[in-house]
Design an enzyme around this catalytic site. Structure first.
Site, PDB file in Angstrom:
ATOM      1  CE1 TYR A  57      -6.667   3.044  -0.468  1.00  0.00           C
ATOM      2  CE2 TYR A  57      -4.298   3.107  -0.099  1.00  0.00           C
ATOM      3  CZ  TYR A  57      -5.415   2.467  -0.592  1.00  0.00           C
ATOM      4  OH  TYR A  57      -5.294   1.242  -1.187  1.00  0.00           O
ATOM      5  CG  ASP A  72      -7.986   4.142  -4.509  1.00  0.00           C
ATOM      6  OD1 ASP A  72      -9.219   4.019  -4.592  1.00  0.00           O
ATOM      7  OD2 ASP A  72      -7.201   3.562  -5.265  1.00  0.00           O
ATOM      8  CD  GLU A 105      -2.981  -0.823  -0.070  1.00  0.00           C
ATOM      9  OE1 GLU A 105      -2.942   0.253  -0.688  1.00  0.00           O
ATOM     10  OE2 GLU A 105      -3.731  -1.757  -0.393  1.00  0.00           O
TER      11      GLU A 105
END
Length: 379
Positions: A149, A167, A66
């Site tokens: 996020y 996102d 991520e």
DNA sequence: GAGTCGTGGGC
DNA sequence: TGCCCAAGACT
């Protein structure tokens, strides 16, 4: 569609299982049915079949991917993810690694504050959490480099928490689904509330990944494949016949140009003069060849007057590199010299440049002066 | 809230 | 070619 609906031999139950556009299904049900068939297979991901059996992706893998994926394409991330995992298999390995090694391994991926925060986060997990990632959105959000996020994404994907994950992909899907006219980023809170309302308590991790897969493969910025979309019967933007109009975004500012000079000094022994940039700001903590300041005007900074030492500096062309908020035009100079003590710098064998934390702009400058610097022929 | 912060690929 | 974009965070 009409032919299938008219087929009386299919029971309503069979229909609801067979059609992703079942009008009675919720958004989440439609999306998850689509995801079961059309999900992407990615190195850091657990398949939906395995996820449904209770298998969870490793939180370290999810977090690492991520962070790498922030503002970065899947294609660019894949080799870096594999390299990091092979070199540092556990978060505690990353925590124990020299930061120079981490920065060098990150070189080329961009946004180098991510690498600095990656190291800080690994250290915090190792020292303050016993090497175990927090399993809540709030706990994750408190760690370096983990924002709105990423905290929601790791909580949902690694720990199956029903977090609202939003996102750029999700913003596009939501803005089209509900035809949101208000421009980003101001409309973010409204969109986030929509995501929260759609997120199911069952399979929230798959739901988050499904929304992002949908945005990446179907609900694309240009020429979206609406005929294949599980939301095709619900999408307000599609009903208005102009899905590409969304998301609406605020106007962008013009990109200024800055000028400077870069100096490539090489000894007869094949060593090049390098420096380390300060920890903060642009390319913070990364390695560079000596450069002047990068200024708005093309002035004395683009001549060898400001070289790290006096000598017969030869012009070696100009390189152009575009950063997020300005364009850089660097005049490159080269010189053959003898090794000499330079305050704050060191001499590195040109054959060892690949191991350095050199950002792409610096590789371009070095290549302008030494065309074969990054090829096997020098090794 | 607006700036800062990389890079490569697609059209 | 120039512009847009890509699983954003931090100040």
């Amino acid at each position: 569609m009409a032919a299938i609906n008219d087929a009386t031999i299919l029971s309503p139950m069979t229909l609801s299982l067979a059609l992703t556009s079942d009008p009675g299904a919720t958004h989440a049900e439609k999306l998850l049915a689509w995801y079961d068939r059309h999900h992407r297979e990615l190195p850091w991901r657990t398949s939906p079949a395995a996820a449904k059996a209770g298998k969870r992706a490793d939180p370290y893998h999810v977090w690492l991917s991520e962070v790498m994926l922030q503002q970065t394409t899947v294609q660019a991330v894949k080799p870096y993810f594999e390299k990091f995992l092979a070199r540092w298999p556990k978060v505690t390995d990353l925590a124990a690694a020299p930061s120079e090694d981490v920065m060098a391994a990150w070189a080329g991926l961009g946004y180098y504050a991510r690498a600095r925060n990656l190291k800080k986060c690994a250290e915090a997990v190792a020292s303050e959490h016993g090497g175990i990632f927090p399993d809540t959105e709030e706990g994750l959000r408190a760690l370096p480099g983990i924002g709105d996020y990423t905290s929601a994404a790791v909580a949902a994907i690694a720990f199956n928490r029903p977090s609202a994950v939003m996102d750029g992909n999700v913003e596009r899907v939501i803005s089209r689904l509900f035809a949101i006219d208000a421009p980003l980023p101001g409309s973010k809170p409204v969109m986030k509330a929509k995501v929260a309302a759609l997120t199911p308590t069952d399979r929230p991790g798959d739901f988050a990944q499904a929304m992002m897969d949908l945005g990446a493969t179907i609900c694309t910025p240009k020429r979206p494949a609406c005929a294949l979309c599980p939301f095709r019967d619900d999408c307000l933007a599609l009903s208005e016949h102009d899905p590409e109009r969304f998301p609406v975004k605020a106007a962008k500012k013009a990109k200024p140009v800055r000028y400077g000079a870069a100096f490539v000094a090489v000894t007869d022994d094949g060593e090049i003069l390098l420096r380390r940039r300060i920890e903060s700001g642009l390319l913070g903590g990364m390695t560079e060849v000596p450069t002047t300041d990068w200024t708005a005007r093309m002035d004395g900074g683009t001549t060898p007057d400001h070289a790290p030492f006096a000598g017969d500096w030869q012009p070696s062309g100009t390189i152009v590199h575009v950063f997020t908020h300005f364009e850089l035009r660097l005049s490159v100079f080269r010189i053959r010299t003898v090794a000499q003590a330079i305050n704050g710098g060191w001499w590195e064998p040109v054959t060892n440049l690949e191991a350095q934390a050199l950002p792409t702009v610096m590789k371009k400058a070095i290549t302008a002066a030494i065309p074969l610097a990054f090829t096997k022929s020098l090794n």
